[in-house]
Scaffold this motif. Structure first.
Motif, PDB file in Angstrom:
ATOM      1  N   TYR A   1       0.837  -1.345  -0.073  1.00  0.00           N
ATOM      2  CA  TYR A   1      -0.077   0.030   0.090  1.00  0.00           C
ATOM      3  C   TYR A   1       0.824   1.239   0.079  1.00  0.00           C
ATOM      4  O   TYR A   1       0.527   2.385  -0.824  1.00  0.00           O
ATOM      5  CB  TYR A   1      -1.013   0.025   1.110  1.00  0.00           C
ATOM      6  CG  TYR A   1      -1.556   1.326   1.306  1.00  0.00           C
ATOM      7  CD1 TYR A   1      -2.743   1.800   0.594  1.00  0.00           C
ATOM      8  CD2 TYR A   1      -1.207   2.204   2.270  1.00  0.00           C
ATOM      9  CE1 TYR A   1      -3.358   2.872   1.098  1.00  0.00           C
ATOM     10  CE2 TYR A   1      -1.832   3.551   2.497  1.00  0.00           C
ATOM     11  CZ  TYR A   1      -2.936   3.825   1.744  1.00  0.00           C
ATOM     12  OH  TYR A   1      -3.459   5.108   1.902  1.00  0.00           O
ATOM     13  N   ARG A   2       1.838   1.263   1.040  1.00  0.00           N
ATOM     14  CA  ARG A   2       2.479   2.491   0.933  1.00  0.00           C
ATOM     15  C   ARG A   2       3.319   3.101  -0.257  1.00  0.00           C
ATOM     16  O   ARG A   2       3.624   4.080  -0.633  1.00  0.00           O
ATOM     17  CB  ARG A   2       3.501   2.573   2.384  1.00  0.00           C
ATOM     18  CG  ARG A   2       2.678   2.624   3.553  1.00  0.00           C
ATOM     19  CD  ARG A   2       3.411   3.234   4.487  1.00  0.00           C
ATOM     20  NE  ARG A   2       4.580   2.469   4.790  1.00  0.00           N
ATOM     21  CZ  ARG A   2       5.570   2.910   5.793  1.00  0.00           C
ATOM     22  NH1 ARG A   2       5.398   4.012   6.600  1.00  0.00           N
ATOM     23  NH2 ARG A   2       6.682   2.129   5.928  1.00  0.00           N
TER      24      ARG A   2
ATOM     25  N   ARG B   1       0.845   4.187  -2.747  1.00  0.00           N
ATOM     26  CA  ARG B   1       0.379   5.550  -2.605  1.00  0.00           C
ATOM     27  C   ARG B   1       1.512   6.360  -3.031  1.00  0.00           C
ATOM     28  O   ARG B   1       1.338   7.387  -3.619  1.00  0.00           O
ATOM     29  CB  ARG B   1       0.451   5.680  -0.857  1.00  0.00           C
ATOM     30  CG  ARG B   1      -0.184   7.246  -0.444  1.00  0.00           C
ATOM     31  CD  ARG B   1      -0.241   6.904   1.057  1.00  0.00           C
ATOM     32  NE  ARG B   1       0.726   6.982   1.401  1.00  0.00           N
ATOM     33  CZ  ARG B   1       1.080   6.651   2.811  1.00  0.00           C
ATOM     34  NH1 ARG B   1       0.157   6.604   3.606  1.00  0.00           N
ATOM     35  NH2 ARG B   1       2.387   6.539   3.392  1.00  0.00           N
ATOM     36  N   ASP B   2       2.695   6.078  -2.746  1.00  0.00           N
ATOM     37  CA  ASP B   2       3.794   6.797  -3.006  1.00  0.00           C
ATOM     38  C   ASP B   2       4.014   7.150  -4.321  1.00  0.00           C
ATOM     39  O   ASP B   2       4.497   7.896  -4.895  1.00  0.00           O
ATOM     40  CB  ASP B   2       5.227   6.630  -2.184  1.00  0.00           C
ATOM     41  CG  ASP B   2       5.165   6.721  -0.690  1.00  0.00           C
ATOM     42  OD1 ASP B   2       4.188   7.223  -0.263  1.00  0.00           O
ATOM     43  OD2 ASP B   2       5.797   6.109  -0.039  1.00  0.00           O
TER      44      ASP B   2
ATOM     45  N   GLN C   1      -1.489  -3.029   7.282  1.00  0.00           N
ATOM     46  CA  GLN C   1      -0.386  -2.094   6.760  1.00  0.00           C
ATOM     47  C   GLN C   1       0.452  -1.454   8.041  1.00  0.00           C
ATOM     48  O   GLN C   1       1.631  -1.323   7.863  1.00  0.00           O
ATOM     49  CB  GLN C   1      -1.297  -1.124   6.241  1.00  0.00           C
ATOM     50  CG  GLN C   1      -1.701  -1.596   4.737  1.00  0.00           C
ATOM     51  CD  GLN C   1      -1.114  -2.148   3.801  1.00  0.00           C
ATOM     52  OE1 GLN C   1       0.158  -1.767   3.844  1.00  0.00           O
ATOM     53  NE2 GLN C   1      -1.397  -2.927   2.801  1.00  0.00           N
TER      54      GLN C   1
ATOM     55  N   ALA D   1       4.595  -2.117   8.089  1.00  0.00           N
ATOM     56  CA  ALA D   1       5.268  -1.157   8.206  1.00  0.00           C
ATOM     57  C   ALA D   1       6.113  -0.939   9.531  1.00  0.00           C
ATOM     58  O   ALA D   1       7.083  -0.194   9.612  1.00  0.00           O
ATOM     59  CB  ALA D   1       4.571   0.001   7.772  1.00  0.00           C
TER      60      ALA D   1
ATOM     61  N   ALA E   1       1.405   4.478   9.595  1.00  0.00           N
ATOM     62  CA  ALA E   1       1.617   4.134   8.253  1.00  0.00           C
ATOM     63  C   ALA E   1       0.409   4.475   7.468  1.00  0.00           C
ATOM     64  O   ALA E   1       0.584   4.786   6.325  1.00  0.00           O
ATOM     65  CB  ALA E   1       1.829   2.856   8.136  1.00  0.00           C
ATOM     66  N   VAL E   2      -0.579   4.399   8.150  1.00  0.00           N
ATOM     67  CA  VAL E   2      -2.090   4.741   7.320  1.00  0.00           C
ATOM     68  C   VAL E   2      -3.044   5.293   8.423  1.00  0.00           C
ATOM     69  O   VAL E   2      -3.139   4.786   9.681  1.00  0.00           O
ATOM     70  CB  VAL E   2      -2.565   3.379   6.735  1.00  0.00           C
ATOM     71  CG1 VAL E   2      -2.837   2.419   7.502  1.00  0.00           C
ATOM     72  CG2 VAL E   2      -3.971   3.820   6.120  1.00  0.00           C
TER      73      VAL E   2
END
Ligand SMILES: [Zn+2]
Length: 417
Positions: A277-278, A281-282, A313, A317, A322-323
Motif C-alpha cells: 500500500y505505501r 500510494r507513494d 498495513q 510497516a 503508516a495509514v
C-alpha cells in the motif's frame, strides 16, 4: 414530493437535506422538509457518504460457509467451479439479493461485481435499489480457440444489461485473470471496452505462483503483460495486487488503472503476502477497497475490512502512523480513484448517503473517522439511502426476511445447505 432528512450532523453542523428525482436538491442548516416529503429524523445521527465495495462476487453468498479452510486452487476447482456450472439465473438473482441486503445494512451504496449470470445480478441490483457495475467473468481456459465464443458471450451480456435500461446497474468486462484468459481475449477486451464505453475488472497478482508462472511463460511480470495487451488504462480495476513490484506500481500509476485491495480474502486464503500500500500510494496509484466474494471473506461488511486493512498495513510497516483512519475511510468511499469515486454530498449530486448512530456505544466518544474505522461494525448504520430512496430505515431493510428464505431455498437446490 421527495425525501427529506431532518437534524442530521454533517461535519459538526446540524443540517437538513432534501432529495428530488434521485438527487440532492438542497443541503444545509436552513433546509426544511417540504409538504408531502417522506421524512427521516436524523437526530443524534451523522450524515456521511456511502461506502464503495470495489471488488466482490455477490452471488457467492450461496457458497458462504461451504468448503471453508482450503487452499485457493483446491477450493475453486473441487468445490466452487463444479457447483457454478449448475447455477441458474434464479440462483444468482437471490444470492445477489442477499448480498445487497448485507451491503445495504452495513453502509455500502455501490459495488463492483464479477459473477456468472450477470444479467440476473443486474436485475437483483435494480430490485434491491443499490448501485453496481455487474460483469460476467470471461474465461476461455487460456485457449485462443475458445476466445471468440467467450468474448461474444461477454459482449452479449454487456448489451443485455445496457439494453435493460436500469438506472442503477451498469455493465462491464471482467476477464477473470491472466491465468484463465488467453492473450487473444485480453487484447479483444482492451479494444472493445472503450468502444462499448464500459470498464474492465480483472484479478491480478493475487498469488506468488501467478507471478512466477507469468515470468516464466512470458518473460515479464503480470502488470507489464497486461500493459502489453493494452488493458492497463484508467477504466481498469486490478483486484488484489498483492505481489506487485515497484516497476509495476510505477507503470500502473502512469496508466491510471485502479488497484483494489481485498485484505480479508487475502488473509483467509493465506496468500502469504500483503498489497504494498505505501509504495503504491507513494507511486501515485489509484486505489480502492473490496471484500472479495462472500465465499472467501465471508462477510460483506466493508467496515470490518477497513479495520483489517489499516491494522495489517501498520503492522507490516512497523509504524502505527503508516495509514490513518481518514485515509482508510477515503479508500473505502472510493475517493482514492477517479473510476470508483462518487459525487460529494452537495446539491445536484446523486442522493446516496448513510445515517450513522453516533449515540451508539462504539461511536459516542472520540472522532467519527476513528470510530468508524477502528471501533464500529456496519451495525452502526441506521439508514441507507441510494438515489433518494430509503433502502434501510431504523436498521431494517424491507423485505430482508423473504430474501433470506428464498436464498436458502436456492442454496438447498444446489446441495449447498
Ligand atoms: Zn475476486
Amino acid at each position: 414530493m421527495g425525501l427529506a432528512v431532518k437534524d442530521a450532523t454533517l461535519e459538526g453542523t446540524v443540517v437538513g437535506v432534501r432529495c428530488e428525482d434521485g438527487r440532492i436538491a438542497a443541503i444545509g442548516p436552513d433546509v426544511e422538509p417540504a409538504e408531502g416529503d417522506e421524512v427521516l429524523d436524523a437526530h443524534g445521527m451523522a450524515l456521511v457518504p456511502g461506502l464503495v465495495n470495489a471488488h466482490t462476487h455477490a452471488g457467492m453468498t450461496l457458497f458462504r460457509g461451504f468448503a471453508d479452510d482450503l487452499p485457493l486452487m483446491e477450493w475453486l476447482t473441487r468445490y466452487i467451479w463444479p457447483v457454478e456450472k449448475r447455477m441458474s439465473d434464479d440462483d444468482v438473482y437471490w444470492g445477489t439479493r442477499l448480498a445487497c441486503v448485507e451491503m445495504i445494512q452495513s453502509g455500502t451504496t455501490a459495488f463492483w461485481d464479477m459473477y456468472w449470470h450477470a444479467e440476473a445480478a443486474a436485475r437483483a441490483v435494480e430490485d434491491a435499489g443499490i448501485r453496481a457495475v455487474t460483469a460476467a467473468p470471461l474465461i476461455d481456459d487460456s485457449d485462443p480457440a475458445k476466445s471468440d465464443r467467450a468474448c461474444d458471450d461477454a459482449e452479449r451480456s454487456i448489451e443485455k444489461i445496457a439494453d435493460s435500461g436500469g438506472a442503477l446497474a451498469s455493465p462491464g468486462f471482467a476477464p477473470h485473470a491472466i491465468y484463465t484468459v488467453s492473450e487473444k481475449s485480453l487484447r479483444r477486451v482492451a479494444e472493445r471496452a472503450p468502444e462499448l464505453g464500459v470498464p474492465v475488472q480483472i484479478h491480478l497478482s493475487e498469488t506468488e505462483h501467478e507471478v512466477s508462472d507469468c515470468v516464466s511463460e512470458r518473460g515479464m511480470r503480470p502488470a507489464h503483460y497486461l500493459d502489453r495487451c493494452g488493458l492497463l488504462g484508467p477504466d481498469t480495476i486490478l483486484a488484489h495486487g498483492v505481489w506487485l513490484d515497484q516497476s509495476e506500481l510505477e507503470l500502473i500509476a502512469e496508466r491510471g488503472a485502479t488497484v483494489v485491495t481485498n485484505p480479508v480474502a487475502n488473509l483467509k486464503l493465506a496468500v502469504g503476502g500483503l498489497f504494498p500500500y505505501r509504495d503504491a500510494r507513494d507511486a501515485g496509484v489509484a486505489m480502492g477497497l473490496g471484500t472479495d466474494g462472500p465465499g472467501s471473506n465471508n462477510s460483506l461488511d466493508l467496515m470490518d475490512d477497513m479495520k483489517v486493512f489499516a491494522l495489517l498495513q501498520k503492522n507490516a510497516a512497523a509504524d502505527p502512523a503508516a495509514v490513518t483512519a481518514g485515509e482508510t475511510l477515503a479508500l473505502a468511499r472510493g475517493d482514492r480513484s477517479p473510476l470508483l469515486s462518487r459525487p460529494a454530498l452537495e446539491p445536484g449530486a446523486d442522493a446516496d448517503f448513510l445515517l450513522i448512530r453516533t449515540e451508539s456505544a462504539e461511536l459516542s466518544l472520540g472522532t467519527l473517522d476513528a470510530g468508524l474505522v477502528y471501533a464500529a461494525s456496519g451495525a452502526v448504520v441506521d439508514a441507507t439511502v441510494v438515489a433518494g430512496t430509503v433502502l434501510m430505515r431504523d436498521g431494517r431493510v424491507e423485505g430482508a426476511e423473504e430474501v433470506v428464505a428464498r436464498t436458502r431455498e436456492q442454496a438447498a437446490g444446489l446441495g449447498l445447505a
